[in-house]
Design a protein around this motif. Structure first.
Motif: not given
Length: 271
Positions: A57-64
């Motif tokens: 989830y954190l990886v996706s949040f960082c991308r967005g």
């Protein structure tokens, strides 16, 4: 993906939604409560999930842009998009709109008239009332201006507003000049030291009370509402007839008032 997605036919009335979004919000909530950037293990613990799952989830949040990783510590914090979302939400918050429903709920809970005041150009100004159907007639109406030293509403503002703002009004009242909304007889002659002690008492208890100080037949109890910056945004006041309403600071009305004011403050983003 290890999350169950419930989308087809989902709506608010059925209470169904997207489970993966609910899980993602747990991760974001962990970051909202942060001080320093949080390490993955801490985020996972706060979100109550395994670290590998939280990491995805954190990886996706960082991308967005909802999160970002601190280059020095490697911890995670809210990202620029999250900050923009928060600021956008704050721009739409106003204590009158946020507190409107709470006023009616508090009136029904305690059985007395409840008012909400903000700081206006002339000082503490009531902007909304939720009245009961009893025989008590509240003389104030939206737009009514309260004195600072002899009303519970004004005392809360006096205790929490910056002195640079309240000082012109306080100097007049200390000199015995009535504030708009007060008669000369209701303007107390107190010293500056007594005034400071009064405001300190309000800050210590988080409430202000009056027993006929402004109106001999009316008692009041007031609590502050704070905004996201910790500044006072408004004051909620419960008022009722002398000899009937309980304005003790440890009484049931005080407890209900504190709880409701805290709820409005939280909705305003107060820490």
């Amino acid at each position: 993906m290890d999350e169950k997605v419930v989308e087809d036919g989902a709506d608010e009335e059925s209470g169904r939604g997207v489970q993966s979004v609910d899980t993602a919000l747990r991760v974001l909530s962990a970051l909202v409560e942060m001080g320093q950037p949080l390490m993955l293990k801490t985020v996972a613990e706060r979100a109550e999930m395994p670290p590998p799952k939280a990491h995805r989830y954190l990886v996706s949040f960082c991308r967005g842009g909802l999160a970002e990783r601190d280059p020095a510590s490697g911890g995670y914090r809210l990202g620029p998009l999250a900050v923009r979302l928060g600021l956008a939400a704050l721009r739409h918050l106003h204590v009158v709109n946020v507190g409107a429903q709470t006023l009616g709920e508090l009136r029904d809970e305690v059985g007395y008239t409840v008012g909400l005041a903000v700081w206006g150009a002339a000082g503490p100004t009531f902007v909304r009332f939720e009245e009961t159907n009893d025989a008590l007639i509240i003389s104030g109406r939206p737009g009514s201006v309260m004195p600072i030293l002899s009303s519970s509403t004004g005392r809360v503002f006096g205790a929490y507003m910056p002195r640079s703002i309240t000082d012109p009004f306080l100097r007049k009242e200390l000199a015995g000049k009535p504030h708009p909304g007060a008669s000369p007889s209701s303007t107390p002659r107190i010293t500056k030291e007594q005034m400071e002690a009064l405001f300190q008492y309000v800050r210590e208890h988080g409430l202000a009370q009056v027993r006929g100080d402004l109106n001999p037949g009316l008692h009041g109890l007031s609590a502050p509402v704070f905004d996201h910056a910790g500044a006072i945004a408004g004051v909620i006041t419960v008022m009722g007839p002398a000899g009937v309403i309980d304005v003790e600071l440890d009484g049931p009305i005080a407890k209900a008032l504190r709880t409701r004011a805290r709820q409005v403050s939280q909705r305003m983003g107060a820490p």
